[in-house]
Design an enzyme around this catalytic site. Structure first.
Site, PDB file in Angstrom:
ATOM      1  N   CYS A  50       0.828  -1.210   0.000  1.00 58.90           N
ATOM      2  CA  CYS A  50       0.000   0.000   0.000  1.00 58.90           C
ATOM      3  C   CYS A  50       0.860   1.256   0.000  1.00 58.90           C
ATOM      4  CB  CYS A  50      -1.022  -0.002   1.144  1.00 58.90           C
ATOM      5  SG  CYS A  50      -0.385   0.373   2.757  1.00 58.90           S
ATOM      6  N   ASP A  52       3.150   2.405   2.236  1.00 58.30           N
ATOM      7  CA  ASP A  52       3.727   2.857   3.495  1.00 58.30           C
ATOM      8  C   ASP A  52       3.766   1.702   4.476  1.00 58.30           C
ATOM      9  OD1 ASP A  52       4.029   5.924   3.473  1.00 58.30           O
ATOM     10  OD2 ASP A  52       2.009   5.612   2.687  1.00 58.30           O
ATOM     11  N   CYS A 124      -2.842   9.617   4.227  1.00 58.18           N
ATOM     12  CA  CYS A 124      -2.118   8.412   3.867  1.00 58.18           C
ATOM     13  C   CYS A 124      -0.756   8.352   4.524  1.00 58.18           C
ATOM     14  CB  CYS A 124      -1.973   8.325   2.363  1.00 58.18           C
ATOM     15  SG  CYS A 124      -0.892   9.567   1.675  1.00 58.18           S
TER      16      CYS A 124
END
Lengths: 212, 400
Positions: A50, A52, A124
């Site tokens: 994803c 991270d 995010c």
């Protein structure tokens, strides 16, 4: 994705001097392999798929429950690295936060300390508070004090990105009314597309709840 | 702070060639008549526009009336896909394209699917970043209206077998199997590759100025005689009414000059760039463990080096490189507006981890051996630094 350059788009260059300082000279990162029992607690959030992944290690004073040491490792973009670095300073400065104080640390607090982040980077890349809460639970788990473990009231919809129904609700309230828009804010389901039908249901639910 | 400035993002934008600027000057600084006006200045502008059209046509082996000026690659791609599909619905409502086209094509096809009742087949490239002509041709059906395959990919630079697809599609048409025509987006291929519409056997071809040391904001669409297009904009008779609006005369002149220069120096410049590119690719693969080249090693544009460095994230490396004066680009999710990593790298069947760690270096006319050496010296320690703070250790099976 369009032409891969972000040079002409500039968005990702809107980093403050504080962000740059922490990005170019990250503080308190774990620079070696570490044995599991060397630290009092560890926490983890995200995955490389994803975009991270973040791990943290804590040393906690058993009496005062103040965080003495906060080490981290991050796979992520400039703002992910900078936000983790600055959080490591916030948690340990002035004698260290108590676990209770640290549990109350919000992404917004980290962002304010950085002097702001590009809007689309906020949800995010500021993951540190989640990894920290994971580590705090781990501390109590190891100490056998199960009554102190706090299970987040919200339901995790994406186990990999650790996105909860509450995150989706917030994204919808901030104006993200489509799956794409919610993904831009939360990264939910990116690299983990199996959760998308459930996410779409949630978006529909909150959209109807707040916007009719 | 940066001691050196090394621009390696020519695939995003190339600087304007001074000879191109010189050719444009009279139409930027002069009277600047409207080509549609009935007076001396208008006539002068119209002559320049006609001349630019003729020069471009002769370079790509077309006729002047087959060249339509647009505002750039995106508009040309949109006009080719939307304009052709809408005008030729009677031939069918099915489209064939590749999974790693530029969004100007992909999103146009997606729009036709979502809103206008078309269906589409997206042909996946191989691991090497090359679409097989067999696969593209096999996807063509009797109701296929348009096939669109790019000449060279914009991220990984791999060169596609457009001429082969064109030849075989023509055979299918002659056999009465389909009426589909072929479009190619040549935005990235234009500088380094010969654009001969007869050899490529395409009916539609997209060119733009900004990637070939020409002006930004100008493009052209080659549309073979007899190819019907529905306009996307309205309000005049310019460009045969297909692309109305007062013409960008200076831009058209600049585009023609830029194409001529590219064509003149192509052979020597390609050889020079291939040598630099291979030094860069070979050097990085040798100096950085857990790195991979994305896309075919030789069937790629002379100026494109796209590599993935595992266990770290591309945007972070891009920022470190920028601070060292090296300007490149990444397929990482973090620099895309959608936060999705490169659809190109994913389309090769490679995992997200490889896309997040991908970097594109696109060399140009000003790139020197010293620039390449500087990258080879600067990059490895930066990767090492990011890996030191990364918890990720991707398994070898994911990137070999």
């Amino acid at each position: 994705m369009s032409d891969v350059s972000s040079r002409d788009r500039k968005q990702s260059w809107f980093y403050t001097d504080i962000v740059k300082e922490h990005f170019f000279h990250p503080k308190n990162f774990m620079d070696r392999d570490v044995a599991t029992d060397e630290y009092d607690a560890t926490g983890k959030v995200g995955s490389p798929a994803c975009g991270d992944e973040l791990r943290v290690w804590l040393k906690v004073d058993p009496g005062s429950e103040r965080i003495r040491e906060f080490r981290w490792k991050t796979f992520g973009c400039g703002s992910a690295i900078a936000s983790t670095s600055v959080a490591s300073v916030m948690v340990t400065e002035n004698g260290g936060m108590t676990l209770e104080e640290a549990r109350a640390l919000k992404p917004m607090d980290i962002m304010n300390r950085l002097g702001g982040l590009p809007a689309r980077k906020f949800h995010c890349s500021v993951l540190c508070d989640k990894a920290l809460r994971d580590a705090i639970n781990d501390f109590y788990r190891r100490a056998g004090r199960f009554d102190r473990i706090v299970v987040e009231a919200s339901r995790v919809v994406d186990l990999v990105a650790k996105v909860t129904d509450h995150d989706i609700e917030e994204a919808v309230l901030e104006g993200a009314h489509t799956l794409e828009a919610v993904q831009q804010k939360t990264k939910v389901g990116i690299g983990n597309p199996g959760v998308l039908p459930a996410v779409e249901d949630l978006i529909r639910f909150y959209r109807e709840k707040y916007f009719g | 702070m940066a001691t050196r400035h090394v621009y390696l993002d020519h695939a995003a934008a190339a600087p304007l060639d001074s000879r191109v600027l010189r050719s444009m000057r009279p139409f930027l600084e002069g009277a600047g008549g409207n080509p549609s006006s009935f007076h001396g200045d208008g006539k002068e502008a119209k002559d320049a526009l006609d001349d630019a059209r003729t020069r471009i046509a002769s370079l790509i082996h077309a006729r002047p009336d087959e060249i339509l000026f647009t505002s750039g690659g995106t508009e040309s791609d949109n006009l080719a896909v939307l304009g052709y599909a809408r005008a030729n619905k009677a031939n069918g409502c099915h489209l064939v394209t590749s999974a790693f086209e530029h969004p100007a094509v992909l999103e146009s096809v997606g729009h036709l699917e979502k809103k206008e009742g078309f269906t589409a087949t997206y042909v996946s490239p191989g691991r090497d970043g090359i679409v097989s002509a067999d696969d593209a041709i096999a996807a063509v059906r009797p109701d296929t209206v348009l096939v669109s395959v790019m000449l060279a990919n914009n991220e990984i630079g791999t060169i596609q077998p457009v001429a082969d697809i064109g030849k075989r599609l023509k055979k299918l048409r002659e056999a009465g199997h389909t009426k589909a025509v072929l479009h190619t987006d040549a935005c990235q291929g234009a500088g380094a590759m010969e654009l001969d519409v007869e050899k490529l056997r395409v009916e539609l071809l997209t060119i733009n100025g900004g990637k070939i040391y020409g002006p930004k904001g100008i493009g052209a669409l080659y549309a073979k005689r007899g190819v019907k297009l529905q306009p996307l904009q309205f309000g005049g008779t310019q460009e045969r009414g297909i692309r109305p609006g007062t013409e960008n005369v200076a831009g058209a002149v600049g585009l023609a000059t830029a194409l001529e220069i590219s064509s003149e120096i192509r052979e020597a410049e390609n050889a020079r760039l291939i040598a630099l590119r291979d030094t860069l690719i070979g050097g990085l693969l040798a100096r950085v463990p857990k790195s991979r080249l994305n896309g075919h090693a030789t069937l790629r544009l002379p100026n494109n080096a796209n590599l993935s460095f595992l266990d770290m994230e591309g945007e972070a490396l891009l920022l470190y490189l920028d601070a060292a004066g090296i300007e490149a680009s990444t397929g990482s999710a973090c620099t895309s507006a959608a936060l999705e990593p490169s659809h190109v790298i994913l389309s090769l069947g490679l995992p997200y981890e490889v896309a997040h760690g991908s970097l594109r270096f696109s060399l140009g006319r000003a790139t020197t051996e010293a620039d390449v050496d500087y990258v080879l010296d600067t990059l490895p320690p930066l990767v090492q630094k990011l890996r030191a703070i990364s918890p990720v250790r991707v398994d070898e099976k994911y990137y070999v």
